[in-house]
Design an enzyme around this catalytic site. Structure first.
Site, PDB file in Angstrom:
ATOM      1  N   VAL A 108     -40.811  35.567 -32.482  1.00 58.41           N
ATOM      2  CA  VAL A 108     -40.775  36.044 -31.092  1.00 58.41           C
ATOM      3  C   VAL A 108     -39.467  35.749 -30.352  1.00 58.41           C
ATOM      4  O   VAL A 108     -39.475  35.511 -29.153  1.00 58.41           O
ATOM      5  CB  VAL A 108     -41.995  35.570 -30.248  1.00 58.41           C
ATOM      6  CG1 VAL A 108     -43.299  35.958 -30.909  1.00 58.41           C
ATOM      7  CG2 VAL A 108     -41.983  34.077 -29.988  1.00 58.41           C
ATOM      8  N   CYS A 109     -38.330  35.791 -31.031  1.00 59.00           N
ATOM      9  CA  CYS A 109     -37.024  35.592 -30.385  1.00 59.00           C
ATOM     10  C   CYS A 109     -36.934  34.260 -29.656  1.00 59.00           C
ATOM     11  O   CYS A 109     -36.336  34.176 -28.584  1.00 59.00           O
ATOM     12  CB  CYS A 109     -36.720  36.708 -29.381  1.00 59.00           C
ATOM     13  SG  CYS A 109     -36.107  38.181 -30.164  1.00 59.00           S
ATOM     14  N   SER A 110     -37.578  33.245 -30.204  1.00 59.55           N
ATOM     15  CA  SER A 110     -37.510  31.937 -29.558  1.00 59.55           C
ATOM     16  C   SER A 110     -37.214  30.888 -30.624  1.00 59.55           C
ATOM     17  O   SER A 110     -38.044  30.036 -30.921  1.00 59.55           O
ATOM     18  CB  SER A 110     -38.837  31.641 -28.868  1.00 59.55           C
ATOM     19  OG  SER A 110     -38.802  30.360 -28.307  1.00 59.55           O
TER      20      SER A 110
END
Ligand SMILES: *Cc1c(COP(=O)(O)O)cnc(C)c1O
Length: 798
Positions: free
Chosen positions: A353-355
């Site tokens: 999730v782009c984290s």
């Protein structure tokens, strides 16, 4: 959308940079929307300017462009919950550090996280998220203020970039708050309103100097440009946004934003109302997920987000992230979860999730583990628990203004349906029930080849003997359709209408005739003939060697140049594609190898029984004694193996279970088998799924080796007659035939040459409908063979 369409069809808007009245109209509308959006975020136009950008990421990039053009460049500190788009800003910085909460505390207390530099004094940028997009946790808006207060006594000055993309989607971002002191704020409007796709960068006027030395200039941002001996330009001097908005503004989008604000207010009221609504929903979701238990009491979900507190709902936004475990405590793979979620039309995000930093911290992933996952092809955490029993990503359910209580209960019911084990399932249940009549005679019911991958099958008429090649049945999966844009081989999974393309092998005419069974516009051909000979010189057919991808594998195939052939497929499917051929006998990228293997659940515990793995949770090396692994056979364009076989008794058993749920049965054609076997006339059926345990069979006079169970995806849901998608049989398969994250049905096999003479006579073996099938070798459970490995045993992990 209706209001926008109405505006677009009644008013003419022009490119804002000219003097015509449509152009002037756009300009004044844009100015108006700019103020309206500042107002939406309660930002005083005297203190802030708003720059339109494509998305939040583009806003970050503009800040980076400004910072790096400062005389000493910049150093960069970012909080651990930052989005990938923000972390990328470190690549232009002289130095960067990632801070956790304690690190930020030290920074705010005056500790310098940067190493002293010798050259110049770089500017400082600190970036953080107002709300984590990974787990919804919120971070104090007062951080920027504290930083400023602390620095008031020192000579350094740190600018703060606040990423409000997640927070502002469901809460009021209030720039009028006296505690608010960030210099740059980025947000995405589509996350608030759904439409238009547009982002904003809000800049505190006192930080505008950052852009003074920005080097690039685009149309619309300069007053004069000299290009002769003297190369000079005069940037627009009036406002910051004029200098930063390069080129034509997305003016129709900006007008749509104006309409979106009004409609959003009318539908949902204030952002505070949305915030209260979504906080309530996420509380329900968190509590519901927390309460799910397997029969043995083990919690089903491990939740990373904090449950919003009744007293202080502001601490967490409506983002719930979690992972699921089975009753043995083992993590459910993300790919497995996602497949079922797609089937049940649940729109959730899974993976990294782009984290990156937040994820590594939540999952305790070490850098070496993330690198290993990447080299194993797990990108952004798409599958989990392959190496160790550790997830590689998360499942994230985000709630917004338009979600309702019933969405939450439907989601909880979905998790309950597929992942809560109401009785603890032992692995033995998966193997067939051994019956006394296991010697029932069986025979070949049908033989089908699929000349074009993912298109309909050609059923071999009874009485016709069909050749079996090392790569599979003759003419099976020799062609495929390749997408012109991506080079990917097309599959029914994405293009279910491929099931309507019906190939016929016409040996008399020496052609493969393909008919389209769907509706075609008048005048468009409904069939096309493709020469069967693979020698291009015999025909007026031109080939071109093209690289393409089949099931994630790079291959080199011969694509057809014929416009008639390619147009036929392109028009039938409505997808720009071309036909390609992959004949046997190729080498390198023009050849492919079988990937099928006997699955762990299909084996009796010979290798592991009595000797516990020395490294619980660590994979054992592939079995070296398995000849099939040392010598994988060649295949053409089938997914995994030369031949796929299913049995009617397994289909019947599955259909019985499907019908118990009130659904209608599925046709055996959905499994796209090459060979279907059934009980011989007058005989009782073999127990369902007994093929899982077969190791060698003969069909007629020829011997076949079984290569392992076939792993299934949602493609089995495509009705092969209508090309429409259903939910069955995958839903029932996922409930009854799912093991360690994979769903199995049917078995892979290949012809096995037992006698040299078979080769010497130069003829391929042949099979036909009605041939007797004899099981020659079968995995047999030992008398005391209790196949119930406990948690932590290697079998349970894979
Ligand atoms: C979505 C998101 C972004 C990226 O936004 P884009 O508009 O896709 O560039 C950045 N940060 C956070 C916190 C987000 O949620």
């Amino acid at each position: 959308m209706d209001a926008f369409a109405k505006d677009m069809t009644s008013v003419l808007y022009g490119n804002p940079h000219s003097g015509s009245s449509p152009s002037q109209l756009s300009s004044s509308r844009i100015d108006q929307v700019r103020v309206r959006l500042l107002d939406f975020f309660k930002a005083d136009p005297d203190q802030y300017d708003l720059v339109f950008v494509a998305n939040a990421t583009a806003g970050v990039k503009l800040v980076v462009e400004g910072m790096r053009s400062l005389p000493g460049g910049y150093v960069f500190a970012y909080h651990q919950a930052c989005h990938t788009s923000v972390i990328g800003a470190r690549e232009e910085a002289h130095q960067s550090v990632c801070l956790d909460n304690t690190g930020v505390r030290s920074l705010l207390d005056g500790e310098d996280p940067f190493k002293p530099t010798t050259s110049g004094t770089p500017a400082r940028l600190f970036a953080y998220s107002a709300q984590s997009h990974m787990d919804g946790r919120r971070y104090p808006l007062s951080w920027a203020k504290e930083l400023k207060k602390m620095e008031a006594q020192s000579s350094s000055r740190t600018l703060t970039l606040l990423d409000a993309a997640s927070l502002s989607a469901t809460s009021q971002l209030d720039l009028s708050d006296p505690q608010f002191a960030a210099d740059f704020v980025v947000s995405s409007l589509y996350k608030i309103f759904g439409f238009p796709d547009l982002g904003v960068l809000i800049v505190r006027r006192s930080a505008e100097f950052v852009f003074d030395q920005r080097r690039y200039f685009g149309g619309g941002t300069v007053d004069v440009v000299l290009c002769g001996d003297e190369q000079w330009h005069a940037p627009k001097s009036y406002s910051l946004h004029e200098r930063l908005e390069d080129g034509t503004l997305p003016f129709h989008n900006i007008i749509a934003a104006d309409i979106a604000i009004s409609i959003h207010q009318r539908l949902f009221g204030s952002m505070d109302q949305i915030s209260a609504h979504t906080a309530y929903l996420s509380r329900e979701l968190c509590r519901g997920l927390h309460s799910l238990r397997h029969a043995n009491g083990i919690p089903v979900c491990h939740i990373y987000s904090e449950t919003p507190d009744d007293a202080a709902p502001i601490e967490t936004g409506p983002v719930v992230s979690f992972n699921i475990r089975d009753s043995r405590g083992l993590w459910i793979g993300l790919a497995e979860f996602e497949k079922l979620a797609i089937l049940r039309k649940m729109h959730v995000r899974v993976g990294g999730v782009c984290s990156p930093a937040g994820l590594a911290s939540a999952l305790d992933l070490q850098p070496w583990e993330m690198k290993r996952n990447l080299s194993a092809g797990i990108r952004c955490g798409e599958d989990s628990g392959r190496f160790t029993n550790k997830p590689t990503g998360i499942i994230r359910a985000s709630l917004g203004a338009m979600n309702t209580k019933s969405d939450v209960s439907r989601f909880l019911a979905f998790v309950q349906e597929f992942f809560v084990e109401e009785e603890v399932r032992a692995l033995t249940q998966f193997s067939p029930t051994r019956a006394v009549d296991a010697t029932t005679n069986i025979q070949v019911k049908t033989i089908t080849v699929y000349p074009i991958k993912s298109c309909s099958g050609y059923t071999i008429p009874s009485g016709v003997r069909w050749e079996v090649r090392p790569e599979g049945l003759a003419w099976d999966r020799e062609w495929c359709l390749v997408h012109r844009g991506s080079g990917q081989a097309l599959s029914q999974k994405r293009y279910p209408r491929m099931a309507l393309l019906q190939p016929l092998l016409l040996f008399g005419d020496n052609v493969l005739r393909v008919k389209y069974r769907g509706s075609t516009p008048k005048g468009q051909p409904t069939q096309v003939d493709i020469p069967l000979s693979s020698d291009p010189s015999h025909f007026d057919i031109d080939f071109r060697q093209t690289s393409s991808r089949v099931c994630g594998e790079n291959i080199s195939a011969q694509s057809y140049r014929s416009k008639d052939i390619n147009d036929f497929f392109t028009n039938s499917l409505g997808v720009p594609c071309m036909l390609a051929r992959f004949p046997a006998g190729g080498r390198g990228a023009s050849s492919r190898q079988s990937k099928a293997r006997i699955q762990k659940h299909q084996r009796t515990e010979k290798t592991h029984s009595g000797q516990p793995s020395p490294f619980p949770g660590v994979p054992s090396p592939p079995d070296s004694d398995s000849e099939q692994q040392s010598q994988p056979g060649k295949i053409l364009l089938s997914n995994e193996s030369p031949i796929l076989m299913i049995s009617t008794s397994s289909v019947e058993m599955l259909n019985q279970t499907i019908m118990e749920t009130g659904e209608s049965p599925v046709d055996e054609s959905v499994f796209r088998a090459n060979i279907v076997v059934e009980a011989s006339p007058g005989q009782r059926s073999r127990p369902a799924y007994s093929e899982d345990m077969w190791r060698r069979i003969s069909i007629g006079n020829y011997s076949f080796k079984l290569l392992g169970a076939c792993q299934r995806c949602q493609m089995v849901c495509v009705d092969q007659t209508t090309g429409e998608r259903r939910q069955e049989p995958f839903v029932t398969l996922a409930k009854t035939r799912r093991l360690n994250g994979k769903v199995y049905f049917g078995t892979h096999m290949q012809h096995e040459q037992l006698r040299q003479s078979e080769e010497l006579d130069g003829l391929w073996p042949t099979i036909q409908v009605g041939d007797a099938v004899v099981v020659q070798e079968e995995e047999v459970e030992e008398e005391d063979g209790e196949k119930t490995p406990g948690a932590g045993s290697p079998d349970a992990i894979f």
